[in-house]
Enzyme design. Sequence first.
Site, mmCIF file in Angstrom:
data_model
loop_
_atom_site.group_PDB
_atom_site.id
_atom_site.type_symbol
_atom_site.label_atom_id
_atom_site.label_comp_id
_atom_site.label_asym_id
_atom_site.label_seq_id
_atom_site.Cartn_x
_atom_site.Cartn_y
_atom_site.Cartn_z
ATOM 1 N N ASN A 1 0.839 -1.190 0.000
ATOM 2 C CA ASN A 1 0.000 0.000 0.000
ATOM 3 C C ASN A 1 0.878 1.245 0.000
ATOM 4 O O ASN A 1 2.109 1.147 -0.064
ATOM 5 C CB ASN A 1 -0.960 -0.015 1.199
ATOM 6 C CG ASN A 1 -0.219 -0.159 2.513
ATOM 7 O OD1 ASN A 1 0.579 0.694 2.900
ATOM 8 N ND2 ASN A 1 -0.466 -1.263 3.221
ATOM 9 N N LYS B 1 8.966 -16.221 -11.224
ATOM 10 C CA LYS B 1 8.191 -15.087 -11.710
ATOM 11 C C LYS B 1 7.002 -15.550 -12.548
ATOM 12 O O LYS B 1 7.131 -16.385 -13.441
ATOM 13 C CB LYS B 1 9.092 -14.169 -12.543
ATOM 14 C CG LYS B 1 8.373 -12.955 -13.089
ATOM 15 C CD LYS B 1 9.297 -12.103 -13.941
ATOM 16 C CE LYS B 1 8.542 -10.930 -14.562
ATOM 17 N NZ LYS B 1 9.407 -10.103 -15.419
ATOM 18 N N ASP C 1 -4.225 -6.733 4.616
ATOM 19 C CA ASP C 1 -5.266 -7.603 5.161
ATOM 20 C C ASP C 1 -5.124 -9.041 4.658
ATOM 21 O O ASP C 1 -5.507 -9.982 5.350
ATOM 22 C CB ASP C 1 -6.652 -7.072 4.771
ATOM 23 C CG ASP C 1 -6.962 -5.740 5.442
ATOM 24 O OD1 ASP C 1 -6.536 -5.561 6.593
ATOM 25 O OD2 ASP C 1 -7.613 -4.892 4.809
ATOM 26 N N GLY D 1 -0.256 0.570 17.365
ATOM 27 C CA GLY D 1 -0.272 -0.109 16.078
ATOM 28 C C GLY D 1 -0.565 0.877 14.965
ATOM 29 O O GLY D 1 -1.725 1.120 14.629
ATOM 30 N N LYS E 1 -12.256 -4.638 18.505
ATOM 31 C CA LYS E 1 -10.912 -5.176 18.710
ATOM 32 C C LYS E 1 -10.410 -4.998 20.139
ATOM 33 O O LYS E 1 -9.284 -5.385 20.450
ATOM 34 C CB LYS E 1 -9.937 -4.528 17.726
ATOM 35 C CG LYS E 1 -10.333 -4.802 16.279
ATOM 36 C CD LYS E 1 -9.210 -4.592 15.306
ATOM 37 C CE LYS E 1 -9.627 -4.985 13.901
ATOM 38 N NZ LYS E 1 -8.521 -4.948 12.936
ATOM 39 N N PRO F 1 -2.973 -12.397 9.912
ATOM 40 C CA PRO F 1 -3.349 -12.271 11.320
ATOM 41 C C PRO F 1 -3.634 -10.823 11.677
ATOM 42 O O PRO F 1 -3.064 -9.900 11.093
ATOM 43 C CB PRO F 1 -2.118 -12.809 12.060
ATOM 44 C CG PRO F 1 -0.990 -12.689 11.092
ATOM 45 C CD PRO F 1 -1.595 -12.892 9.732
ATOM 46 N N LYS G 1 -14.361 -0.213 15.441
ATOM 47 C CA LYS G 1 -13.060 -0.877 15.574
ATOM 48 C C LYS G 1 -12.552 -0.810 17.006
ATOM 49 O O LYS G 1 -11.967 -1.776 17.510
ATOM 50 C CB LYS G 1 -12.056 -0.222 14.624
ATOM 51 C CG LYS G 1 -10.712 -0.927 14.542
ATOM 52 C CD LYS G 1 -9.840 -0.329 13.437
ATOM 53 C CE LYS G 1 -8.515 -1.065 13.315
ATOM 54 N NZ LYS G 1 -7.675 -0.509 12.219
#
Length: 422
Positions: free
Chosen positions: A221, A300, A290, A284, A356, A318, A352
């Site tokens: 990302n 390749k 994800d 964190g 969590k 995880p 969240k």
Amino acid sequence: MAPLSHSPLSSLAGKRLLLGVSAGIAAYKSALIVRQLKQAGCEVRVVMTEGAQAFITPLTLQALSGEPVRTSLLDPEAEAGMGHIELARWADAIVIAPATADLIARLVHGMADDLLTTLCLASEAPRLIAPAMNQAMWRHPATQRNVKQLATDGWQLIGPAAGDQACGDVGPGRMSEPDEILEAVSRHFAPPITPSASAPHVVITAGPTREALDPVRYLSNHSSGKMGYALAAEAAAQGARVTLISGPVNLPTPQGVERLNVETAVQMHTAALELAPQAALFIGCAAVADYRAANAAEHKLKKTDDQDTLTLTLVKNPDIIADVAALPDGQRPFVVGFAAETQDIERYAQDKLARKGLDMIVANDVSQQGLGFGSDDNAALLLWRTSDGSDRLVAPPQPKTQLAALIVRHALTHLSLTSSGA
């Protein structure tokens, strides 16, 4: 446990500081900067641009500094002995506050068309700069290119802050307050903090993860790691013992921080669960992938002429922050998570936070241009659990270094309250 404090202002005693003042309404605050520097035990000499004199008089700053104020490169009396070179050699540091967009542009291009820019070229002293301008000017691509180049050239940026502006606009570009500038200068001279045996251990994850598809391709990302690194630097400056678990980024390790490099989400998960039970605070901040490839190709992956699509099988990674929050009592630190969202920011962050089992969450709207991923600025919504629900704090757009200071202060304060049973 009480929150730790920044380096004392005693680090400024006896330092020789050259304060540059350029044009802008924030120039009136330079009087307070001079006063506070003098109170901290500094020798202060002031150099003003021609435009700055329209906002505050040299006589005011001369009275506060106790030294003549220099305003001209071509002052016959001062230049009889090459005065600008002597002044450049005299300074232990150069601080410019306020710094206009025009001055920043001239500094970037190495111009020496007035006394202040000439001194900056002639001096080898550390240089700190506090930008001040209209929010549109600050956001302009030319200004953003210029401040990035200043940082590359070794300038330390202080701010700017965000909020109401004299022109009536609201946004980033306000000069940092004098006490914030004083703190930044004092930190520059303060010796590195060696954490005491009783200092809290803070573990922070930062940057992206990379999930291999084959030996040359991966899923990742746009995270630059800047927010996590700013948090680590701030926690270390607060005197904490800091371990930074970092994904692949192109950033230097902050001073006083122990860095552990990882590549994948599984590696970051292993490191986090190993270190978290030893920590008082876990933040964190990493942008963890994800999913990962169920089976990364050994060689390749080749494109063929008759293949218009490619199907990948992905498996879930995880959940690092949830697993840290689920550690048993005695091993569980105070847990702060991040939520990068593009819509319904508070609703998703509240979900969240509860789902969590976090103690605090920092929510970012990554859809805002110029904020979040890859940017030097960010804005956030802080949410934390209380005995009767949750509380919130809105942090407007500001440099990630300033936002990091706010987050670390709040986290340490709430950690202290939790540890004391308050």
